[in-house]
Write an enzyme that holds these catalytic residues in place. Structure first.
Site, PDB file in Angstrom:
ATOM      1  N   GLY A  41       4.504   1.798 -10.939  1.00  0.00           N
ATOM      2  CA  GLY A  41       3.635   2.972 -10.886  1.00  0.00           C
ATOM      3  C   GLY A  41       3.445   3.672 -12.223  1.00  0.00           C
ATOM      4  O   GLY A  41       2.946   4.787 -12.279  1.00  0.00           O
ATOM      5  N   GLY A  50       1.322  -2.843  -6.202  1.00  0.00           N
ATOM      6  CA  GLY A  50       1.224  -1.521  -5.586  1.00  0.00           C
ATOM      7  C   GLY A  50      -0.146  -0.917  -5.786  1.00  0.00           C
ATOM      8  O   GLY A  50      -1.119  -1.302  -5.127  1.00  0.00           O
ATOM      9  N   GLU A 102      11.759   2.499  -4.281  1.00  0.00           N
ATOM     10  CA  GLU A 102      11.461   3.824  -3.722  1.00  0.00           C
ATOM     11  C   GLU A 102      12.343   4.108  -2.510  1.00  0.00           C
ATOM     12  O   GLU A 102      12.708   5.256  -2.258  1.00  0.00           O
ATOM     13  CB  GLU A 102       9.966   3.918  -3.373  1.00  0.00           C
ATOM     14  CG  GLU A 102       9.123   4.021  -4.636  1.00  0.00           C
ATOM     15  CD  GLU A 102       7.730   3.427  -4.535  1.00  0.00           C
ATOM     16  OE1 GLU A 102       7.268   3.167  -3.415  1.00  0.00           O
ATOM     17  OE2 GLU A 102       7.112   3.224  -5.595  1.00  0.00           O
ATOM     18  N   SER A 124       3.225  -2.514 -11.999  1.00  0.00           N
ATOM     19  CA  SER A 124       1.985  -2.345 -12.764  1.00  0.00           C
ATOM     20  C   SER A 124       1.219  -3.654 -12.976  1.00  0.00           C
ATOM     21  O   SER A 124       0.637  -3.870 -14.042  1.00  0.00           O
ATOM     22  CB  SER A 124       2.268  -1.635 -14.100  1.00  0.00           C
ATOM     23  OG  SER A 124       2.768  -0.324 -13.853  1.00  0.00           O
ATOM     24  N   TRP A 147       0.813  -1.225   0.000  1.00  0.00           N
ATOM     25  CA  TRP A 147       0.000   0.000   0.000  1.00  0.00           C
ATOM     26  C   TRP A 147       0.842   1.269   0.000  1.00  0.00           C
ATOM     27  O   TRP A 147       0.299   2.374  -0.067  1.00  0.00           O
ATOM     28  CB  TRP A 147      -0.955  -0.003   1.203  1.00  0.00           C
ATOM     29  CG  TRP A 147      -2.177  -0.846   0.996  1.00  0.00           C
ATOM     30  CD1 TRP A 147      -2.461  -1.620  -0.094  1.00  0.00           C
ATOM     31  CD2 TRP A 147      -3.288  -0.997   1.891  1.00  0.00           C
ATOM     32  NE1 TRP A 147      -3.676  -2.236   0.072  1.00  0.00           N
ATOM     33  CE2 TRP A 147      -4.207  -1.871   1.283  1.00  0.00           C
ATOM     34  CE3 TRP A 147      -3.573  -0.482   3.161  1.00  0.00           C
ATOM     35  CZ2 TRP A 147      -5.409  -2.241   1.888  1.00  0.00           C
ATOM     36  CZ3 TRP A 147      -4.767  -0.850   3.767  1.00  0.00           C
ATOM     37  CH2 TRP A 147      -5.673  -1.721   3.131  1.00  0.00           C
TER      38      TRP A 147
END
Ligand code: PGA
Length: 278
Positions: free
Chosen positions: A199, A259, A126, A238, A41
């Site tokens: 993403g 994600g 990230e 994705s 999340w």
């Protein structure tokens, strides 16, 4: 510096055991190959969303196909409570590489274990990008997880430039070799997450992902064929309801790290259903 605990001017000696997380009676999760859907999340969601998601996931979750929810850390306690006596597992999105210490804003693998958490994501791109995490630190985090009985989900992936310049395998090997230098690498789950697919809505095709997964498994097999055979390799980047089944049909893709699509519980349920049918 004045020590606030003892009033002495010396640094405190070893931390008292009573300050450490209690992991007695908790065994490391066994590593075996089964389909696994991990919902990351990131820094999204809410307490209400956790309260909605966990019972819905619990109503479909089985022991054969894993579902692991990775909410933001402040919600882990509530997710632990909600997930009790269900097949829903949960994971942190990060963990410290040390057992304890004066490390404001960090938490240890043992603390997660104490909560009933069985996994921690380490080395997400990230965190590599925004928190400057490097391969050696990520490897230390993975080992800290194993030492505390947690399964690290170790993320590796090439950038778009690396792919375009034929550096995919070299970039992945660089990241993977740091993990393989740890004692506990056999207890990890590896998530292949091409940075350019995260993403962006632009997932790797199932064939591209399979090619990389086969390459990774062959590298693992060169170290330990039996371990390579049972090690779960997830794809992330994705993954959606409409591409999950094709990815899961690939022989070396054991599941997904999802994600943005995991923020819609109905979509996450569809992806989980695809894993169950694979
Ligand atoms: P995404 O993220 O599914 O939104 O691409 C995947 C991830 O970052 O783990």
């Amino acid at each position: 510096m004045m020590d606030l605990f003892t009033g002495s001017r010396h640094a405190p000696a070893a931390v008292q055991p009573r300050w450490q997380a209690d992991t007695k009676g908790i065994n490391p999760a066994p590593v075996h190959r089964r389909k696994l859907v991990v919902a990351n999340w990131k820094m999204y969601g809410s307490l209400a969303m956790c309260q909605e998601a966990v019972p819905l996931l619990a109503s479909v979750a089985t022991a054969e196909v894993g579902i692991v929810l990775c909410p933001p850390a402040p919600y882990l306690g509530e997710v632990a409570r909600l997930a009790q006596s269900t097949q829903v597992q949960f994971s942190a999105q990060n963990v410290a590489e040390t057992v304890d210490g004066a490390r404001t804003g960090e938490w240890s693998a043992a603390m997660l274990n104490e909560l009933g958490c069985r996994y921690a994501i380490v080395g997400h791109s990230e965190r590599r990008q925004h928190h400057h995490e490097h391969d050696a630190l990520i490897a230390a985090k993975a080992q800290a997880c194993v030492d505390a009985g947690l399964t690290p989900i170790v993320c590796i992936g090439e950038s778009w430039v690396e792919r375009q310049t034929g550096q995919t395998e070299a970039a992945l090997l660089h990241q993977l070799n740091a993990l393989l230098a740890t004692e506990g690498w056999r207890k990890a789950v590896i998530a292949y997450e091409p940075v350019w697919a995260i993403g962006t809505g632009q997932a790797a095709t199932p064939e591209m992902a399979q090619e990389v997964h086969a390459f990774l498994r062959s590298r693992l097999a060169a170290m330990d064929a039996a371990a390579a055979d049972v090690m779960p390799l997830l794809y992330g980047g994705s993954v959606k309801a409409d591409n999950a089944a094709a990815l899961f049909a690939m022989p070396d893709i054991d599941g997904a790290l999802v994600g943005s699509a995991s923020l819609q519980i109905s979509t996450l349920l569809q992806i989980y259903a695809a894993a169950c049918e694979a």
